[in-house]
Design a protein around this motif. Structure first.
Motif, PDB file in Angstrom:
ATOM      1  N   SER A 105       0.884  -1.122  -0.635  1.00  0.00           N
ATOM      2  CA  SER A 105      -0.223   0.345  -0.015  1.00  0.00           C
ATOM      3  C   SER A 105       0.746   0.987   0.217  1.00  0.00           C
ATOM      4  O   SER A 105       0.497   2.881  -0.241  1.00  0.00           O
ATOM      5  CB  SER A 105      -0.889  -0.652   1.241  1.00  0.00           C
ATOM      6  OG  SER A 105      -0.146   0.052   2.221  1.00  0.00           O
ATOM      7  N   TYR A 122       0.179   5.277  -5.994  1.00  0.00           N
ATOM      8  CA  TYR A 122      -1.525   5.175  -5.555  1.00  0.00           C
ATOM      9  C   TYR A 122      -1.305   6.530  -4.801  1.00  0.00           C
ATOM     10  O   TYR A 122      -2.195   7.127  -4.961  1.00  0.00           O
ATOM     11  CB  TYR A 122      -1.459   4.309  -4.367  1.00  0.00           C
ATOM     12  CG  TYR A 122      -1.763   2.841  -3.994  1.00  0.00           C
ATOM     13  CD1 TYR A 122      -2.587   2.017  -4.662  1.00  0.00           C
ATOM     14  CD2 TYR A 122      -1.014   2.223  -3.683  1.00  0.00           C
ATOM     15  CE1 TYR A 122      -2.856   1.127  -5.129  1.00  0.00           C
ATOM     16  CE2 TYR A 122      -0.878   0.884  -3.920  1.00  0.00           C
ATOM     17  CZ  TYR A 122      -1.986   0.176  -4.229  1.00  0.00           C
ATOM     18  OH  TYR A 122      -2.248  -1.436  -4.387  1.00  0.00           O
ATOM     19  N   LEU A 125      -3.682   7.636  -7.818  1.00  0.00           N
ATOM     20  CA  LEU A 125      -4.655   7.667  -7.477  1.00  0.00           C
ATOM     21  C   LEU A 125      -5.984   7.968  -7.353  1.00  0.00           C
ATOM     22  O   LEU A 125      -6.677   8.118  -7.608  1.00  0.00           O
ATOM     23  CB  LEU A 125      -5.494   5.642  -7.441  1.00  0.00           C
ATOM     24  CG  LEU A 125      -5.902   5.186  -7.719  1.00  0.00           C
ATOM     25  CD1 LEU A 125      -6.701   5.006  -9.479  1.00  0.00           C
ATOM     26  CD2 LEU A 125      -5.745   3.944  -7.374  1.00  0.00           C
ATOM     27  N   ALA A 156      -5.741   3.381   0.684  1.00  0.00           N
ATOM     28  CA  ALA A 156      -5.266   2.232  -1.048  1.00  0.00           C
ATOM     29  C   ALA A 156      -5.114   0.525   0.404  1.00  0.00           C
ATOM     30  O   ALA A 156      -6.060  -0.513  -0.653  1.00  0.00           O
ATOM     31  CB  ALA A 156      -3.432   2.198  -1.296  1.00  0.00           C
ATOM     32  N   LEU A 190      -7.557  -1.964  -0.477  1.00  0.00           N
ATOM     33  CA  LEU A 190      -6.994  -4.370   0.065  1.00  0.00           C
ATOM     34  C   LEU A 190      -7.639  -4.448   0.218  1.00  0.00           C
ATOM     35  O   LEU A 190      -8.087  -6.017  -0.074  1.00  0.00           O
ATOM     36  CB  LEU A 190      -5.227  -3.560   0.064  1.00  0.00           C
ATOM     37  CG  LEU A 190      -5.030  -3.535  -1.857  1.00  0.00           C
ATOM     38  CD1 LEU A 190      -3.143  -2.642  -1.418  1.00  0.00           C
ATOM     39  CD2 LEU A 190      -4.576  -4.004  -2.819  1.00  0.00           C
ATOM     40  N   ALA A 195     -13.125   1.760  -7.346  1.00  0.00           N
ATOM     41  CA  ALA A 195     -11.681   2.232  -7.109  1.00  0.00           C
ATOM     42  C   ALA A 195     -10.727   0.336  -5.785  1.00  0.00           C
ATOM     43  O   ALA A 195      -9.508   0.545  -6.726  1.00  0.00           O
ATOM     44  CB  ALA A 195     -11.425   3.151  -5.838  1.00  0.00           C
ATOM     45  N   LYS A 196     -11.986  -0.002  -5.334  1.00  0.00           N
ATOM     46  CA  LYS A 196     -11.738  -1.447  -4.740  1.00  0.00           C
ATOM     47  C   LYS A 196     -10.819  -2.265  -5.984  1.00  0.00           C
ATOM     48  O   LYS A 196      -9.667  -2.908  -5.898  1.00  0.00           O
ATOM     49  CB  LYS A 196     -12.502  -2.005  -4.174  1.00  0.00           C
ATOM     50  CG  LYS A 196     -12.257  -3.879  -3.332  1.00  0.00           C
ATOM     51  CD  LYS A 196     -13.283  -3.980  -3.343  1.00  0.00           C
ATOM     52  CE  LYS A 196     -14.463  -4.070  -4.336  1.00  0.00           C
ATOM     53  NZ  LYS A 196     -15.784  -5.278  -3.540  1.00  0.00           N
ATOM     54  N   VAL A 216      -7.208  -1.173  -7.621  1.00  0.00           N
ATOM     55  CA  VAL A 216      -6.005  -1.202  -6.745  1.00  0.00           C
ATOM     56  C   VAL A 216      -5.255  -2.884  -6.632  1.00  0.00           C
ATOM     57  O   VAL A 216      -4.333  -2.267  -6.473  1.00  0.00           O
ATOM     58  CB  VAL A 216      -6.466  -0.670  -5.002  1.00  0.00           C
ATOM     59  CG1 VAL A 216      -6.999   0.556  -4.656  1.00  0.00           C
ATOM     60  CG2 VAL A 216      -7.362  -1.632  -4.009  1.00  0.00           C
TER      61      VAL A 216
END
Length: 707
Positions: free
Chosen positions: A261, A266, A269, A318, A322, A339-340, A343
């Motif tokens: 993470s 990220y 993002l 993130a 995750l 988004a889930k 990642v």
């Protein structure tokens, strides 16, 4: 002699120049565009299933977006413009008449034949000189003639006459094709003269300065900066540095997820307000009570503490997403759901860098944790969850029905090894699976590429024994036997052998595949066995939640269990030399596959016991772990054993035809040597007895003398 530079006044040469220059630029760009547009996964086999979950559309959208990402708009425009320009240049080349170059011929200038006499030559010259003499001839306005044109024509007539009458001038014409002797070179510049004349030269200089002084350095600098900005695994260098700081010798799968993470990817993002938007909702969902684990997201206490210790920002967002992805948590928000699933592919790419870092330390636990984390990311499973959740339609309730009161999860192989009636009674029913869902799950299970190791051994090519520091080959023989496979054929003993190639077979020694000749046709031409020389890829991973197409890879490596260290680094296999599936793309072939890994033997003789790991990066619970022993012999002992083996092979049996012929030629057979050895042993025994009697008598005599 001088060099004349002439520009393309007729407009014939410059289209060739522009076409060539555009071709040099457009062809590589076209290749890059086609390569990026081509879907590599299209040629790979796939596990056949109709399973779709609630968010399949989101996953498919992300997969398509990733494929389109490499198709840059500027690249498409550049290629299109390049082909249009080349097409236009071809039209100009075809429609523009090439200027004709005539050879200088005095006979044509004088208008006479080459067989004319000297009298005819003088007569023709006299007539033309009177007609075109500058003092008498006048320019023809209708033909745009000038006095310069008339003077030039008269000079040509005079030169033609001299070339046919004057010996020196004639020799120049014969030798050089021109009465004036050897001429200078004429170089045609494939540019219209207007470009470099009439004050336009400064624009040409400006164009070249922009191309070679600004654009070229910019492109080279961008490329160089891009190579420095990313590691060889394709992740940002800053991300690699962060992963390096997260490395620990005792890190587990959850720790690896937390480390992933930290990737800088990220930050892009979740830049701005995106980092905090919906974060509290995601955390409340993953920290709620779970059905198979204390927390719904599958976090351990340590993982929860790590999440809560983070400050709000891209990393915390993130990490929370995750865990929501691994726990398959419903977020009830289209933006958060997208988004889930976005990642996970980023984390899987970052995990490759973490694997490289773990391998640099050569510790077993972090390396295995990184491989297991890859499995979890591709299958969307939290750590220590049931492998059965990889199957379509399986839910925590279904897993509970299979596991019962057992604290150990049932893996896919054990579940599929049970009778069909037993499986149905466990998972089909109210609140569990329907008959159709059960058949779909079993169908997928029977297609999972489980590599079952049949034999693993060490060897040195061309040698019977392994010596210290020699180049050892670890040979792993195995078959792809999916869980629940029926009518699996027995293993042929010959398939477990690894025959060394002939010493003169360079193709085989160098690893090049060569078709086997099985005969000749009626014309004497060789006939080779059917089959393709191309390596076979395994089916793409059955990963309905992972927003990328992933080709499974198998990592083979050796570890020292006592020290917890990697003894032989992983060798990765993604393609195989034998077909995995039949033509229908579903039925396994059960063909014996051969995996080979080479490394240097230890410098000291002895018995070395390793743990061999065969880890698949795409499926949970389909790995192999077994002990293998490497026996390294001393050079002297190996030579003695080699001689014994050669003697046994070279000497034929006495009762065989070869043995009779060998003895007749004065040689000895095995049986004869055995009898001679026995006779020598009996003689030695009798001789020893006699020596013992003599010794005792001598001792007795000595004692008597002492008395």
């Amino acid at each position: 002699m001088s060099t004349d530079y002439t520009y393309d006044e007729e407009g014939y040469l410059w289209p060739f120049f522009v076409f060539t220059l555009t071709l040099i630029i457009t062809l590589p760009l076209t290749y890059i565009l086609v390569k990026r547009s081509r879907d590599p996964a299209a040629s790979f086999p796939r596990i056949q299933t109709n399973f779709k979950h609630k968010h399949t559309d989101i996953v498919n959208t992300l997969r398509k977006k990733e494929k389109r990402k490499d198709r840059k708009l500027w690249l498409i425009l550049a290629v299109a413009i390049g082909w249009v320009v080349m097409g236009y240049m071809l039209v100009l080349i075809q429609n523009t008449e090439a200027p004709s170059q005539k050879l200088w011929n005095p006979y044509d200038i004088l208008g006479i034949s080459e067989s004319s006499t000297e009298k005819q030559i003088k007569s023709a010259y006299r007539k033309l000189s009177l007609k075109f003499h500058p003092d008498k001839a006048k320019p023809d306005a209708a033909k745009n003639e000038t006095m310069d044109d008339l003077n030039a024509r008269y000079v040509e007539i005079s030169k033609a006459h001299q070339a046919l009458t004057d010996e020196e001038v004639r020799n120049n014409y014969i030798q050089y094709g021109n009465p004036d002797g050897k001429q200078g070179y004429s170089i045609n510049i494939a540019l219209p003269k207007a470009i470099v004349s009439d004050g336009n030269g400064k624009y040409v200089v400006l164009l070249y300065s922009a191309l070679f002084g600004i654009l070229l350095p910019y492109l080279v600098g961008s490329w160089w900066y891009g190579t420095l900005r990313r590691s060889k695994e394709g992740v940002l260098m800053e991300s690699s540095n962060r992963l390096f700081r997260e490395y620990k010798d005792n890190i587990d799968e959850g720790g690896v997820i937390g480390a992933l993470s930290t990737g800088q990817e990220y930050d892009e993002l979740f830049k701005g307000d995106k980092a905090d938007s919906g974060l509290s909702k995601v955390e409340s969902r993953i920290l709620a009570e779970g059905k198979l684990s204390p927390l719904a997201g599958g976090l351990s206490v340590k993982d929860k503490e790590k999440l809560e210790d983070l400050e709000s920002g891209p990393q915390r967002k993130a990490l929370a997403l995750l865990w929501a992805y691994l726990g398959r948590i419903e977020l009830d928000d289209p933006v958060l759901e997208k988004a889930k699933f976005a990642v996970a592919p980023i984390a899987e790419a970052l995990n490759k860098s973490f694997t490289a870092i773990s391998l640099a330390y050569m510790n077993t636990a972090p390396l295995l944790s990184s491989y297991y984390a890859s499995q979890l990311l591709i299958q969307a499973l939290p750590p220590k969850s049931s492998p059965l959740l990889q199957l379509p339609h399986f839910t925590p309730a279904t897993v509970k029905a299979v596991d019962g009161d057992s604290k150990v999860h049932t893996n896919v192989q054990d579940f599929m090894d049970r009778p069909d009636a037993k499986r149905r009674s466990l998972v089909v029913g109210k609140g569990l699976l329907t008959d159709e869902q059960y058949r779909e799950a079993v169908s997928v299970a029977k297609q999972l590429p489980f590599f079952r190791v049949a034999k693993a051994f060490f060897k040195v090519t061309g040698e019977r024994f392994i010596l210290p520091s020699s180049l050892v080959t670890l040979v792993v023989k195995g078959r792809f036997v999916p869980p629940g496979s029926e009518n699996v054929p027995e293993i042929e003993p010959l398939d477990l052998e690894d025959i060394d190639p002939a010493e003169d077979d360079l193709d085989a020694l160098l690893g090049r595949k060569v078709k086997k000749q099985i005969g000749k046709d009626e014309k004497g031409r060789p006939i080779y066995e059917a089959g393709s020389d191309e390596l076979i890829s395994a089916p793409l991973a059955a990963s309905p939640y992972f927003a990328r197409d992933h080709s499974p890879r198998w990592h083979v490596f050796l570890t020292d269990s006592k020290q917890g260290r990697v003894a032989v680094p992983p060798f990765t296999f993604a393609q195989f030399d034998r077909p995995i599936l039949e033509a229908d793309g579903k039925t396994p072939t059960f063909a014996m596959q051969t995996l080979k890994a080479q490394f240097q033997a230890p410098p000291q003789a002895g018995h070395y016991t390793f743990v061999m790991h065969v880890v698949c990066d795409s499926y949970v619970g389909l790995d192999t772990k077994m002990e293998v022993t490497l026996i390294v012999e001393e050079a002297s002992k190996a030579a003695e054993m080699e001689q014994v083996v050669e003697d046994e092979i070279s000497e034929p049996e006495e009762d065989s035809l070869a043995g009779i012929m060998h003895v007749a030629k004065g040689g000895s057979s095995k049986e004869l040597k055995k009898r001679e050895a026995k006779e020598e042993e009996s003689d030695d025994e009798s001789g020893t007895d006699l020596e013992g009697d003599d010794a005792s008598e001598t001792n007795t005599d000595t004692e008597e003398e002492d008395n």
